[in-house]
Enzyme design. Structure first.
Site, short mmCIF file in Angstrom:
data_model
loop_
_atom_site.label_atom_id
_atom_site.label_comp_id
_atom_site.label_asym_id
_atom_site.label_seq_id
_atom_site.Cartn_x
_atom_site.Cartn_y
_atom_site.Cartn_z
N SER A 29 0.85 -1.17 0.00
CA SER A 29 0.00 0.00 0.00
C SER A 29 0.90 1.23 0.00
O SER A 29 1.59 1.49 0.98
CB SER A 29 -0.89 -0.05 1.25
N ASP B 67 0.98 4.55 0.46
CA ASP B 67 0.22 5.70 0.98
C ASP B 67 1.13 6.89 1.24
O ASP B 67 1.32 7.33 2.37
CB ASP B 67 -0.53 5.29 2.26
N LYS C 34 -1.30 -1.14 -4.20
CA LYS C 34 -2.55 -0.48 -3.80
C LYS C 34 -2.28 1.01 -3.64
O LYS C 34 -1.33 1.40 -2.97
CB LYS C 34 -3.07 -1.08 -2.49
N THR C 35 -3.15 1.81 -4.29
CA THR C 35 -2.97 3.26 -4.24
C THR C 35 -4.13 3.94 -3.49
O THR C 35 -5.23 3.38 -3.39
CB THR C 35 -2.96 3.83 -5.68
N LYS D 115 -12.78 2.84 -1.91
CA LYS D 115 -13.91 2.56 -0.99
C LYS D 115 -15.15 3.36 -1.35
O LYS D 115 -15.66 4.16 -0.56
CB LYS D 115 -13.52 2.84 0.47
N ASP E 120 -21.55 5.15 -2.10
CA ASP E 120 -22.69 6.04 -2.34
C ASP E 120 -23.71 5.33 -3.24
O ASP E 120 -23.54 4.15 -3.57
CB ASP E 120 -22.19 7.36 -2.95
N SER F 10 -10.13 -3.31 9.87
CA SER F 10 -9.06 -3.54 10.84
C SER F 10 -9.07 -2.52 11.98
O SER F 10 -8.38 -2.69 12.98
CB SER F 10 -7.71 -3.47 10.13
N GLN G 148 -5.63 1.89 14.09
CA GLN G 148 -5.25 0.76 13.25
C GLN G 148 -4.79 -0.39 14.15
O GLN G 148 -4.10 -0.16 15.15
CB GLN G 148 -4.13 1.15 12.28
N GLN G 149 -5.20 -1.63 13.81
CA GLN G 149 -4.80 -2.80 14.59
C GLN G 149 -4.08 -3.78 13.68
O GLN G 149 -4.61 -4.18 12.65
CB GLN G 149 -6.04 -3.48 15.19
O1 6AU Z 1 -0.36 -1.00 6.72
P1 6AU Z 1 -0.92 0.40 6.97
O2 6AU Z 1 -1.62 0.50 8.28
O3 6AU Z 1 0.09 1.48 6.75
O4 6AU Z 1 -1.99 0.65 5.79
C1 6AU Z 1 -3.14 -0.12 5.64
C2 6AU Z 1 -3.85 0.23 4.36
C3 6AU Z 1 -4.37 1.65 4.31
C4 6AU Z 1 -5.84 1.55 4.63
O5 6AU Z 1 -6.59 2.53 3.95
C5 6AU Z 1 -6.19 0.14 4.14
O6 6AU Z 1 -5.00 -0.61 4.20
N1 6AU Z 1 -7.23 -0.58 4.93
C6 6AU Z 1 -8.38 -1.12 4.32
C7 6AU Z 1 -8.55 -1.31 2.90
C8 6AU Z 1 -7.47 -1.79 2.06
O7 6AU Z 1 -9.64 -1.22 2.36
C9 6AU Z 1 -9.42 -1.63 5.12
C10 6AU Z 1 -9.24 -1.78 6.50
O8 6AU Z 1 -10.09 -2.32 7.20
N2 6AU Z 1 -8.07 -1.33 7.05
C11 6AU Z 1 -7.07 -0.76 6.31
O9 6AU Z 1 -6.04 -0.41 6.88
O10 6AU Z 1 -4.18 2.14 2.99
#
Ligand code: 6AU
Length: 263
Positions: free
Chosen positions: A37, A39, A61-62, A94, A97, A154, A214-215
Site C-alpha cells: 500500500s 500511501d 494499492k494506491t 472505498k 454512495d 481492521s 489501526q490494529q
Molecule cells: O499498513 P498500513 O496501516 O500502513 O496501511 C493499511 C492500508 C491503508 C488503509 O486505507 C487500508 O490498508 N485498509 C483497508 C482497505 C485496504 O480497504 C481496510 C481496512 O479495514 N483497514 C485498512 O487499513 O491504505
C-alpha cells in the site's frame, strides 16, 4: 482453526473471473501474496517505492487522492510500472454512495479510476447499487476489472457487525455481480470458494497498532489463522529504511505461511 487451501496454480484454473485468474497466475509466477500500500504524497515517492518493491509484490494499492502533485499522466506511468514488474493496480477508493454517484466517481473527475485501476473496493453499505453502478461502467467500456467488498475492517471500534459481514458475503455471491466481484477486504475467511479473494489489511511483522485505531496482525497470522489470500502492507514497508529488503521479508513471511496452508 487452520485454513487448508488449493495452490495458487489450482486456484487460477478454478476461479471464474479473468482478473482473478490473472492475479493467481502472478502470485504463482512471482511467489508472492504481498500487496504493498503506497500511501505517500508525491508521484516521485510512489514511483520510488514501486521501483524498490515491484519484484516482490502481486498488487500495488494506491490512494490516488492523497497525492499532492497528481497529474493525469501519472496513471500512465503507474500502468507502465505494472507491466514492467507484473503486478495489478488496486485503487483503494472505498466507494460508498448510490449507484449513479459512484459511477461518476469511478469513471470521471480528474482521476478516471476505471481507466487504469484493475481492482477497486466498495463499502457495501448502500446495497447492491454501489456494485451495479461500477459494473455497468466496466461492461459499457468492455474492461476486465474486479471489485472487492469491504466486509470487515481492521480499525478499532468499527461499526461493522457479523450480520453486515454475512450480508456482504451474500451480495458478493449474487449472480448478477459474478462478472465483477472478485472478493473481499476483510479480517477473516468468509468462504472457501477460490473465486473469492480475501485481502487482509492491517498487517505488520511487529503487530501492535498506530495511534489512530489501526490494529495490526502478523503475516503468518493473517494467512494461516485469518485465511488471507493476500496480505496488504503499508507502513510496515514504506517506512522502512531499506524498502526492498523489507518487502522481501514480508514476501517471504507471506509465502512461507501460504505453503503451510496448501493441501
Ligand atoms: O499498513 P498500513 O496501516 O500502513 O496501511 C493499511 C492500508 C491503508 C488503509 O486505507 C487500508 O490498508 N485498509 C483497508 C482497505 C485496504 O480497504 C481496510 C481496512 O479495514 N483497514 C485498512 O487499513 O491504505
Amino acid at each position: 482453526k487452520k485454513i487448508i487451501r488449493p495452490t495458487w496454480a489450482e486456484s487460477a484454473q478454478k476461479c471464474k473471473l479473468q482478473i482473478t485468474a490473472r492475479l493467481y497466475n502472478i502470485m504463482h509466477k512471482k511467489k508472492t501474496n504481498l500487496a504493498v500500500s503506497v500511501d505517500v504524497h508525491s508521484c516521485r515517492e510512489v514511483k520510488k517505492i514501486i521501483e524498490a518493491v515491484g519484484l516482490h509484490v502481486c498488487i500495488v494499492k494506491t490512494h490516488i487522492d492523497i497525492i499532492e502533485d497528481f497529474v493525469p499522466e501519472f496513471t500512465k506511468e503507474l500502468q507502465d510500472l505494472a507491466e514492467k514488474y507484473n503486478f495489478l493496480i488496486f485503487e483503494d477508493r472505498k466507494f460508498a454512495d448510490i449507484g449513479n454517484t459512484v459511477q461518476s466517481q469511478y469513471s470521471r473527475g480528474i482521476y478516471k479510476i476505471s481507466d487504469w485501476a484493475d481492482i477497486v473496493n466498495v463499502h457495501p453499505l448502500p446495497g447492491k447499487g454501489v456494485i451495479s453502478g461500477l459494473q455497468q461502467v466496466v461492461k459499457d467500456k468492455g474492461l476486465k476489472r474486479g471489485c472487492l467488498l469491504v466486509a470487515e475492517m481492521s480499525s478499532a471500534g468499527n461499526l461493522i457487525t457479523k450480520d453486515y459481514t454475512q450480508a456482504s458475503l451474500r451480495l458478493a455471491e449474487a449472480d448478477e455481480h459474478k462478472d465483477f466481484v472478485m472478493g473481499f477486504v476483510c479480517q477473516s475467511r468468509l468462504t472457501e470458494d477460490p473465486s473469492m479473494i480475501h485481502m487482509v489489511p492491517g498487517v505488520k511483522l511487529s503487530s501492535g497498532g498506530d495511534n489512530l485505531g489501526q490494529q495490526y496482525t502478523t503475516p503468518e497470522e493473517a494467512v494461516i489463522k485469518r485465511g488471507a489470500d493476500i496480505i496488504i502492507v503499508g507502513r510496515g514497508i514504506t517506512e522502512a529504511d531499506n524498502l526492498k529488503e523489507e518487502a522481501e521479508r514480508y514476501q517471504k513471511a507471506g509465502y512461507e505461511a501460504y505453503l503451510k496452508t496448501v493441501s
